[in-house]
Write an enzyme that holds these catalytic residues in place. Structure first.
Site, mmCIF file in Angstrom:
data_model
loop_
_atom_site.group_PDB
_atom_site.id
_atom_site.type_symbol
_atom_site.label_atom_id
_atom_site.label_comp_id
_atom_site.label_asym_id
_atom_site.label_seq_id
_atom_site.Cartn_x
_atom_site.Cartn_y
_atom_site.Cartn_z
ATOM 1 N N GLU A 283 0.813 -1.242 0.204
ATOM 2 C CA GLU A 283 0.179 0.067 -0.061
ATOM 3 C C GLU A 283 1.005 1.328 0.115
ATOM 4 O OE1 GLU A 283 -3.736 -0.692 1.833
ATOM 5 O OE2 GLU A 283 -3.404 1.364 2.918
ATOM 6 N N GLU A 286 1.968 1.647 -3.348
ATOM 7 C CA GLU A 286 1.094 2.424 -4.237
ATOM 8 C C GLU A 286 0.874 3.764 -3.950
ATOM 9 O OE1 GLU A 286 -2.619 0.229 -3.511
ATOM 10 O OE2 GLU A 286 -3.830 1.453 -5.195
ATOM 11 N N CYS A 310 -8.390 -1.745 4.172
ATOM 12 C CA CYS A 310 -8.217 -2.984 5.164
ATOM 13 C C CYS A 310 -9.733 -3.319 5.790
ATOM 14 C CB CYS A 310 -7.474 -2.671 6.447
ATOM 15 S SG CYS A 310 -5.664 -1.906 5.711
ATOM 16 N N SER A 330 -7.370 1.806 -2.312
ATOM 17 C CA SER A 330 -6.308 1.315 -2.704
ATOM 18 C C SER A 330 -6.857 -0.226 -3.106
ATOM 19 C CB SER A 330 -5.544 0.823 -1.331
ATOM 20 O OG SER A 330 -4.476 0.032 -1.656
ATOM 21 N N LYS A 369 -15.543 -9.493 8.032
ATOM 22 C CA LYS A 369 -14.587 -10.060 7.384
ATOM 23 C C LYS A 369 -14.925 -11.589 6.756
ATOM 24 C CE LYS A 369 -10.604 -7.683 8.128
ATOM 25 N NZ LYS A 369 -9.960 -7.458 6.979
ATOM 26 N N GLU A 372 -16.267 -10.915 3.448
ATOM 27 C CA GLU A 372 -15.082 -10.508 2.675
ATOM 28 C C GLU A 372 -14.545 -12.083 2.235
ATOM 29 O OE1 GLU A 372 -11.347 -9.119 4.491
ATOM 30 O OE2 GLU A 372 -11.286 -7.713 2.986
ATOM 31 N N GLU A 377 -14.216 -12.472 -5.585
ATOM 32 C CA GLU A 377 -12.882 -11.866 -6.033
ATOM 33 C C GLU A 377 -11.607 -12.730 -5.109
ATOM 34 O OE1 GLU A 377 -15.556 -10.115 -5.458
ATOM 35 O OE2 GLU A 377 -15.004 -8.121 -4.896
ATOM 36 N N CYS A 526 -10.511 -1.536 14.549
ATOM 37 C CA CYS A 526 -10.726 -3.002 14.622
ATOM 38 C C CYS A 526 -10.845 -3.355 16.062
ATOM 39 C CB CYS A 526 -9.567 -3.880 14.142
ATOM 40 S SG CYS A 526 -9.454 -3.417 12.304
#
Lengths: 596, 393
Positions: A283, A286, A310, A330, A369, A372, A377, A526
């Site tokens: 990141e 990037e 994230c 990102s 999560k 996710e 993907e 988190c």
């Protein structure tokens, strides 16, 4: 200082600041008044009425949570009329509630059950209303189960989703006996604007909103001799898990957690912190690449600011509500998903285990999560990269089921190969942490020097303020990054989607301008995630945050690029950040979604 | 006949064509004097709760805030009440005048008429009247605009704080009190909210002075009041009567000769059985002897052919549906009451279960968040206690 008000509660005098409530005054005297709809994170509703108390001189009882104190007030919290009324109210709630407690996921941790037990509601002969209702059970979301038959309509979830998360995926529908908490057009939770953040779960007093658990699936995998089960643990889990075993909030239990996971039978106990360090490499690079493309090459297609990616709750929020900003995200996968993709490629190769035999489990402070891991993907290894996501709470359940006396465990260390990490990774668990970690590395790449902060502690990006802004001036960069000389890198950090929404709105209206923005869906980051131990409160989150930074301070390495396993993986497998393999395994794309 | 005739009053519906002068005259009177007139008149809120109108105006005037509002509560939804509709049809200018004077006293520039959704047909007529009124206000030098806000049919939105929530675009759910609307009302600003009839009465006071109003009625119940008379009566309709009458006098005038009970104040009011007719007065505070019942003006007469079980069942069914659902005692309590009396009637629960339900209504009275949940106890207790045998057999 504001004016002090004098009152008595049960005959005991107390004085407290004006504008405080009767409930707060009682707290000061160590008098407990039961509550259900009240929550320290939320605005006052005053709708469950279990906190009613008697105010001498008033014909009605008053809700302690919603009534401000006034001079000379006389309160009784345990008079006959209060007790009888309170008992009635608990009985009424139970008559609408599917009280199959022994079969309930929240058995033993349900606030209604606790109250019913305290008031010994053993002989209520009110009519059972449950069979008359058409209660819905929705388990279509990979993250959240919504069971209307357990709902007591306290609206904590509604206020959470609205006030903290700005989504209002959960709302009140209908009135009177049909009143219920519902989604838009009563669609299932997986089909609405829900971010899967799970904040509703940690604010729900009963079993009406719970995580979808994968405990049995994980036990099955652990019991299968043909499977090699690896587990990764997120940074925030180690500062929350202890609370499930009655330690103080803010206790760091990293070593015990590792020991417990080994006893549970995981073949390899690894660390999401490793892939957090990796995230910083990818990141950070990037970000610098985007800056170069924008500032030097003048590439108009490059979007700034760049947003962190994230937090899967934040990702889904952007997809629903600001889809025009998807290119600002990102492309880095979250640490969980980077880990998952590597577990079934790099790790499998290094350990010579066929990828199809690897079961990849993660322990997360998060329910989003789970969603996710199930995104289409997230199968770049050729398999589902992360098979099962457990929350901190589910891990605690498994530890208890296994008969492990957590508090008496000896500390243990993470296994090697994707188990090593730095302090920069552990602070991912707190709001501002990704920003701080990224700055520690990026600044050093650009200037060849450490960030100019004592002990590498970038204090302006720390703390619980909803939206934080910081900037760092780049001076005397190394040759490769000369174009950044004199550039003031502007950063912003938000946590909780309400704050995120505010930040995004300002950005959209051109009221602010940044290069890099970190956003976490949950309050506090988190550590306040929807998969963390219940209860939660501003104080508890503060303690966990202190623990996170203490953990960072205690690490021998504090900068992601110094993690030897990171150096090793680039040398042996990935080649370089944003390289071909990284691109395939560690980066992703996003999907615009409708608001309704 | 020798029988005492109730004193009928004809103030509210009297057509006063001098309303422009009244408006102008009132706006010239110093604020304090108006407040004193209102307080001296003894006028209390005619929606049923009976808060002194002058005091409400005064408190709102004293509240800090640049923006303040005047709201006319025309969400007339209490079963058996139909007087506000008639006021708005026949003498809307009296209500508007009251609002204008309240605006001057409180320092408001914006007013709303929260009109019951079912009264949509009144909108064109009211808008025409409001247009004329705006011109008059301008001529009189008062910066005050009134707009109609149409309700959507929920009974609970007649409760003042739920009404404001609904105007703000939220769910119509009552707020926690304190703070009261005089301090924190519509959009969080100080707000005067008055019932249609209350505002119409202020016109009478402005025109004739406090004394004329005060001369009507008794002790704490001053003035006249509109009553919506329905049920077993040969002459249903709207009547303006002096406050303080006994139910007996009322029944003598209005019943079909076979009245066994009168429901005073609609579903949220009290049932008065025949044996209590003589000792029960209609008004606000108790007289020295006897019971006194406040009311929004609904008077329902029941003759001996009526089953009081059916009456109560009907009311409770209404409450069960019209509760906003947010607070436990009201939402679940109402369901338990309906199912409970039905179970007793069927024989599924013993007669003694009625006592448990009576206790439950006490809890609802003490703990419900707003007037709706609190007042379910009124009809339940007065019907069950007086007609227990009809509940069981």
């Amino acid at each position: 200082m504001s004016k002090m008000i004098n009152l008595t509660i049960n005959g005991i005098a107390v004085s407290i600041e004006q504008s405080k409530t009767v409930l707060e005054a009682a707290e000061k005297l160590n008098i407990t008044i039961p509550v259900l709809c009240y929550h320290k994170d939320l605005c006052i509703a005053g709708n469950c009425r279990v906190c009613v108390v008697e105010q001498i001189g008033s014909q009605k009882l008053i809700p302690a949570c919603a009534t401000p104190v006034f001079e000379g007030m006389e309160i009784q919290t345990n008079s006959l009329v209060v007790r009888n009324s309170r008992k009635h109210i608990i009985e009424l709630l139970l008559s609408e509630h599917n009280a199959d407690c022994t079969k309930c996921y929240k058995n033993g941790s349900c606030e209604l059950q606790e109250l019913a037990s305290e008031y010994k509601i053993t002989n209520s002969d009110f009519i059972d209303l449950v069979p008359l209702k058409n209660y819905k059970y929705d388990d279509l979301s990979p993250s959240i189960i919504k069971d209307d038959s357990k709902c007591i309509r306290c609206q904590r979830c509604v206020r959470t989703c609205n006030e903290i998360q700005h989504l209002s995926a959960l709302e009140v529908a209908y009135k009177g006996d049909h009143m219920k908490i519902s989604t838009f057009a009563e669609k299932p939770m997986n089909d609405v604007v829900c971010s899967n953040c799970g904040q509703c779960i940690i604010h729900c007093p009963t079993g009406a909103l719970v995580e979808k658990n994968y405990i049995e699936e994980v036990w099955d995998a652990l019991g299968d001799p043909n499977k090699h089960v690896v587990v990764q643990t997120a940074p925030a889990v180690r500062v929350g898990l202890g609370e499930e075993f009655e330690s103080k909030s803010g206790d760091r239990v990293t070593g015990k957690m590792v020991a417990a996971l080994k006893r549970l039978g995981f073949d390899s106990v690894l660390d999401t912190d490793f892939s957090a360090d990796l995230t910083i490499m990818e990141e950070g690079t990037e970000l610098l690449t985007r800056l170069k493309q924008a500032l030097v090459d003048g590439d108009k297609k490059v979007q700034l600011p760049m947003f962190t990616s994230c937090s899967p709750g934040w990702i889904k929020f952007v997809e629903h509500t600001f889809p025009e900003y998807l290119n600002n995200l990102s492309t880095c996968k979250s640490p969980q998903q980077m880990f998952g993709a590597l577990a079934k490629t790099y790790y499998a190769q290094k350990r010579s285990i066929p990828a199809e035999n690897i079961v990849s489990v993660s322990v997360m402070p998060c329910t989003a999560k789970k969603f996710e891991a199930n995104r289409p993907e997230m199968r770049d290894s050729g398999y589902q990269d992360v098979d099962y996501v457990l929350t901190t709470r589910e891990l605690a359940i498994m530890i208890k089921q296994a008969g492990i006396e957590f508090n008496n465990l000896e500390q243990d260390n993470f296994d090697k190969l994707m188990g090593n990490s730095t302090g920069a990774a552990v602070i991912f668990g707190a709001t501002g942490g990704v920003m701080e970690a990224a700055l520690r590395t990026a600044y050093e790449i650009v200037t060849g020097r450490e960030v100019p902060f004592k002990n590498l502690e970038i204090l302006p990006v720390r703390g619980i303020e909803g939206i934080k802004e910081a900037s760092i001036l780049i001076e005397n960069p190394v040759d490769d990054w000369k174009f950044l000389d004199g550039v003031e890198l502007k950063c912003a950090i938000a946590h909780g989607l309400e704050n995120a929404h505010q930040l995004m709105t300002n950005l959209k209206n051109g009221k602010s301008e940044y290069h890099f923005v970190e956003i976490m869906a949950c309050p506090g980051g988190c550590l306040g995630g929807g998969g963390q131990p219940i209860p939660t409160s501003p104080e508890i989150r503060k303690k966990r945050m202190e623990a996170i930074y203490a953990e960072d301070g205690a690490m021998p390495l504090r900068k992601s690029h110094e993690n030897p396993e990171i150096v090793q993986i680039y040398k042996e497998f990935l080649d370089k950040p944003l390289g071909h393999k990284s691109h395939k395994l560690l980066h992703t794309h996003y999907t615009p979604r409708e608001r309704y | 006949m020798g029988k005492k005739q109730l004193r009928r009053v004809d103030l509210i519906f009297a057509n006063d064509d001098d309303y422009l002068q009244i408006l102008k005259k009132s706006l010239d009177i110093p604020t304090e004097e108006i407040i004193n007139e209102m307080i001296n008149s003894g006028l209390k809120g005619r929606g049923g709760a009976g808060f002194p109108t002058g005091l409400k105006w005064k408190l709102t005037g004293e509240s800090k805030g640049k923006q303040k509002y005047i709201i006319c509560n025309a969400d007339e939804g209490e079963p058996g009440t139909f007087k506000d509709r008639e006021i708005l049809t026949q003498v809307p200018y009296k209500v508007l005048t009251g609002m204008a004077v309240a605006a001057k006293v409180a320092g408001a520039t914006k007013g709303y008429i929260y009109l019951r959704g079912e009264y949509r047909f009144l909108v064109p007529l009211l808008n025409k009247e409001i247009e004329k009124f705006h011109v008059l206000c301008k001529d009189a030098g008062l910066d005050f605009k009134v707009e109609i806000f149409l309700g959507s049919g929920a009974y609970i939105c007649g409760e003042e704080s739920a009404l404001m929530e609904s105007m703000e675009g939220k769910r119509g759910e009552p707020r926690n009190k304190p703070p009261y609307p005089t301090e924190v009302g519509y959009m969080g600003k100080p707000t005067v909210i008055n019932n249609v009839e209350t505002l119409a009465h202020t016109f009478t006071i402005l025109k004739y002075g406090a004394k004329k109003f005060r001369d009507l009625g008794v002790q704490d119940s001053r003035g006249s009041k509109l009553f919506s008379v329905s049920g077993d009566t040969p002459i249903p309709g709207i009547y303006e009567l002096e406050l303080g009458m006994t139910v007996q006098d009322f029944v003598d005038d209005f019943s079909d000769g076979d009245c066994k009970a009168v429901q005073v104040g609609g579903a949220s009011g009290f049932l008065v059985p025949r044996k209590r007719f003589a000792e029960t007065n209609i008004g606000y505070q108790g007289k020295l002897t006897g019971i006194s019942l406040p009311t929004g003006g609904s008077m329902m007469l029941f003759n001996s052919s009526r089953s009081m079980f059916n009456v109560l069942d009907n009311y409770l069914d209404f409450f069960q549906e019209e509760s906003c659902g947010q607070c436990t005692p009201c939402r679940v309590g109402c369901q338990q009451l309906v199912k409970g009396i039905e179970a007793v009637k069927r024989g599924d629960k013993p007669a003694s279960y009625l006592d448990k339900l009576l206790k439950l209504t006490d809890t609802m009275k003490y703990t419900a968040k707003c007037g709706l949940g609190q007042s379910v106890a009124n009809s339940f207790q007065s019907i069950v206690e007086n007609f227990r045998e009809e509940m069981i057999y």
